[in-house]
Motif scaffolding. Sequence first.
Motif, PDB file in Angstrom:
ATOM      1  N   SER A   1     -67.300 110.491 -63.866  1.00 49.44           N
ATOM      2  CA  SER A   1     -67.691 109.274 -63.317  1.00 49.44           C
ATOM      3  C   SER A   1     -68.730 109.117 -62.640  1.00 49.44           C
ATOM      4  CB  SER A   1     -66.429 108.979 -61.961  1.00 49.44           C
ATOM      5  OG  SER A   1     -66.561 109.720 -60.928  1.00 49.44           O
ATOM      6  N   SER A   2     -69.362 107.900 -62.155  1.00 49.72           N
ATOM      7  CA  SER A   2     -70.662 107.932 -61.507  1.00 49.72           C
ATOM      8  C   SER A   2     -70.795 108.742 -60.302  1.00 49.72           C
ATOM      9  CB  SER A   2     -71.143 106.399 -61.207  1.00 49.72           C
ATOM     10  OG  SER A   2     -70.046 105.972 -60.600  1.00 49.72           O
ATOM     11  N   GLN A   3     -69.410 109.218 -59.838  1.00 53.79           N
ATOM     12  CA  GLN A   3     -69.476 109.606 -58.418  1.00 53.79           C
ATOM     13  C   GLN A   3     -69.679 111.200 -58.852  1.00 53.79           C
ATOM     14  OE1 GLN A   3     -65.567 108.703 -56.871  1.00 53.79           O
ATOM     15  NE2 GLN A   3     -66.481 106.944 -56.005  1.00 53.79           N
ATOM     16  N   ASP A   4     -69.560 111.559 -60.120  1.00 52.10           N
ATOM     17  CA  ASP A   4     -69.685 112.949 -60.389  1.00 52.10           C
ATOM     18  C   ASP A   4     -71.338 113.469 -60.874  1.00 52.10           C
ATOM     19  OD1 ASP A   4     -66.823 113.559 -60.080  1.00 52.10           O
ATOM     20  OD2 ASP A   4     -66.867 113.066 -62.017  1.00 52.10           O
ATOM     21  N   THR A   5     -72.096 112.438 -60.821  1.00 48.58           N
ATOM     22  CA  THR A   5     -73.423 112.362 -61.440  1.00 48.58           C
ATOM     23  C   THR A   5     -74.447 112.359 -60.036  1.00 48.58           C
ATOM     24  OG1 THR A   5     -73.959 110.166 -62.155  1.00 48.58           O
ATOM     25  CG2 THR A   5     -72.960 111.799 -63.566  1.00 48.58           C
ATOM     26  N   HIS A   6     -75.579 112.641 -60.580  1.00 43.89           N
ATOM     27  CA  HIS A   6     -76.718 112.179 -59.698  1.00 43.89           C
ATOM     28  C   HIS A   6     -77.533 111.025 -59.843  1.00 43.89           C
ATOM     29  CE1 HIS A   6     -76.080 116.030 -57.244  1.00 43.89           C
ATOM     30  NE2 HIS A   6     -76.101 116.626 -58.523  1.00 43.89           N
ATOM     31  N   LEU A   7     -77.094 110.352 -60.983  1.00 43.28           N
ATOM     32  CA  LEU A   7     -77.672 109.113 -61.569  1.00 43.28           C
ATOM     33  C   LEU A   7     -77.519 107.800 -60.634  1.00 43.28           C
ATOM     34  CD1 LEU A   7     -77.176 109.642 -65.320  1.00 43.28           C
ATOM     35  CD2 LEU A   7     -79.359 110.136 -63.802  1.00 43.28           C
ATOM     36  N   PRO A   8     -76.600 107.699 -60.007  1.00 40.58           N
ATOM     37  CA  PRO A   8     -76.252 106.276 -59.289  1.00 40.58           C
ATOM     38  C   PRO A   8     -77.541 105.677 -58.345  1.00 40.58           C
ATOM     39  CG  PRO A   8     -74.320 107.486 -59.289  1.00 40.58           C
ATOM     40  CD  PRO A   8     -75.257 108.333 -59.641  1.00 40.58           C
ATOM     41  N   THR A   9     -78.298 106.837 -57.779  1.00 38.06           N
ATOM     42  CA  THR A   9     -79.161 106.465 -56.874  1.00 38.06           C
ATOM     43  C   THR A   9     -80.641 106.297 -57.700  1.00 38.06           C
ATOM     44  OG1 THR A   9     -79.595 108.683 -56.024  1.00 38.06           O
ATOM     45  CG2 THR A   9     -78.011 107.209 -54.950  1.00 38.06           C
TER      46      THR A   9
ATOM     47  N   LEU B   1     -73.391 103.415 -65.048  1.00 39.83           N
ATOM     48  CA  LEU B   1     -73.406 104.569 -64.150  1.00 39.83           C
ATOM     49  C   LEU B   1     -74.045 104.034 -62.673  1.00 39.83           C
ATOM     50  CD1 LEU B   1     -74.780 107.208 -66.539  1.00 39.83           C
ATOM     51  CD2 LEU B   1     -72.409 106.877 -65.718  1.00 39.83           C
ATOM     52  N   ASN B   2     -74.408 102.717 -62.531  1.00 41.89           N
ATOM     53  CA  ASN B   2     -74.829 102.085 -61.407  1.00 41.89           C
ATOM     54  C   ASN B   2     -76.437 102.687 -61.321  1.00 41.89           C
ATOM     55  OD1 ASN B   2     -72.871 100.829 -60.629  1.00 41.89           O
ATOM     56  ND2 ASN B   2     -71.795 102.473 -59.804  1.00 41.89           N
ATOM     57  N   CYS B   3     -77.239 103.092 -62.225  1.00 43.31           N
ATOM     58  CA  CYS B   3     -78.347 103.134 -62.271  1.00 43.31           C
ATOM     59  C   CYS B   3     -79.237 101.970 -62.235  1.00 43.31           C
ATOM     60  CB  CYS B   3     -78.991 103.997 -63.574  1.00 43.31           C
ATOM     61  SG  CYS B   3     -78.310 105.486 -63.482  1.00 43.31           S
ATOM     62  N   THR B   4     -80.505 102.141 -61.447  1.00 47.57           N
ATOM     63  CA  THR B   4     -81.447 100.796 -61.485  1.00 47.57           C
ATOM     64  C   THR B   4     -82.156 101.184 -62.991  1.00 47.57           C
ATOM     65  OG1 THR B   4     -81.548 101.013 -59.147  1.00 47.57           O
ATOM     66  CG2 THR B   4     -83.199  99.651 -60.189  1.00 47.57           C
ATOM     67  N   VAL B   5     -82.261 100.115 -63.646  1.00 43.79           N
ATOM     68  CA  VAL B   5     -82.759 100.237 -64.957  1.00 43.79           C
ATOM     69  C   VAL B   5     -83.991  99.122 -65.154  1.00 43.79           C
ATOM     70  CG1 VAL B   5     -82.562 100.128 -67.565  1.00 43.79           C
ATOM     71  CG2 VAL B   5     -80.785 101.055 -66.093  1.00 43.79           C
TER      72      VAL B   5
ATOM     73  N   ASN C   1     -92.340 103.401 -60.147  1.00 39.75           N
ATOM     74  CA  ASN C   1     -92.406 104.972 -59.746  1.00 39.75           C
ATOM     75  C   ASN C   1     -90.812 105.495 -60.152  1.00 39.75           C
ATOM     76  OD1 ASN C   1     -93.325 107.414 -59.342  1.00 39.75           O
ATOM     77  ND2 ASN C   1     -92.616 107.360 -57.203  1.00 39.75           N
ATOM     78  N   PRO C   2     -90.514 105.375 -61.283  1.00 39.20           N
ATOM     79  CA  PRO C   2     -89.070 105.774 -61.778  1.00 39.20           C
ATOM     80  C   PRO C   2     -88.692 107.246 -61.770  1.00 39.20           C
ATOM     81  CG  PRO C   2     -90.421 105.437 -63.623  1.00 39.20           C
ATOM     82  CD  PRO C   2     -91.272 105.020 -62.719  1.00 39.20           C
ATOM     83  N   ASP C   3     -87.693 107.674 -61.728  1.00 40.81           N
ATOM     84  CA  ASP C   3     -87.022 109.009 -61.539  1.00 40.81           C
ATOM     85  C   ASP C   3     -87.247 109.623 -62.920  1.00 40.81           C
ATOM     86  OD1 ASP C   3     -86.515 109.130 -58.681  1.00 40.81           O
ATOM     87  OD2 ASP C   3     -84.943 107.517 -59.122  1.00 40.81           O
ATOM     88  N   LEU C   4     -86.953 108.725 -63.841  1.00 36.95           N
ATOM     89  CA  LEU C   4     -86.878 109.213 -65.184  1.00 36.95           C
ATOM     90  C   LEU C   4     -87.349 108.281 -66.116  1.00 36.95           C
ATOM     91  CD1 LEU C   4     -85.480 111.354 -67.267  1.00 36.95           C
ATOM     92  CD2 LEU C   4     -83.352 109.762 -67.340  1.00 36.95           C
ATOM     93  N   ILE C   5     -87.967 108.692 -67.149  1.00 38.35           N
ATOM     94  CA  ILE C   5     -88.564 107.773 -68.068  1.00 38.35           C
ATOM     95  C   ILE C   5     -88.028 108.228 -69.691  1.00 38.35           C
ATOM     96  CG2 ILE C   5     -90.694 106.918 -69.432  1.00 38.35           C
ATOM     97  CD1 ILE C   5     -92.341 107.615 -67.140  1.00 38.35           C
ATOM     98  N   LEU C   6     -87.338 107.244 -70.225  1.00 41.56           N
ATOM     99  CA  LEU C   6     -86.912 107.542 -71.677  1.00 41.56           C
ATOM    100  C   LEU C   6     -87.919 106.768 -72.489  1.00 41.56           C
ATOM    101  CD1 LEU C   6     -83.057 106.866 -70.989  1.00 41.56           C
ATOM    102  CD2 LEU C   6     -84.180 109.269 -71.175  1.00 41.56           C
TER     103      LEU C   6
END
Length: 91
Positions: free
Chosen positions: A16-24, A47-51, A68-73
């Motif tokens: 779930s989104s609670q099991d990951t570090h992605l929501p923030t 996953l409640n990420c800001t995209v 200033n993203p945390d991750l870039i795909l």
Amino acid sequence: MHTQEALMPTPTPTLSSQDTHLPTSTILVVDDNAQNVELMQAYLESLNCTVHVAVDGIDALEKVAKVNPDLILLDIMMPRMSGFEVCRRLK
């Protein structure tokens, strides 16, 4: 001889989104293919990420400076500026 239990597939655990570090997390998806962007955006938003989305390398560099993203795909083959060049400039 195999038992019935040995033939049954093991269930895949779901996160779930609670099991990951992605929501923030803030994630930048960079791709000139609208279908790829739509797929990634829908999944990450679930996953409640800001995209944030960029359609080419130049757009990506502008968005990186703003959000200033945390991750870039990052796609590699894009018009105006390749993903390789984006990486060089971000480095």
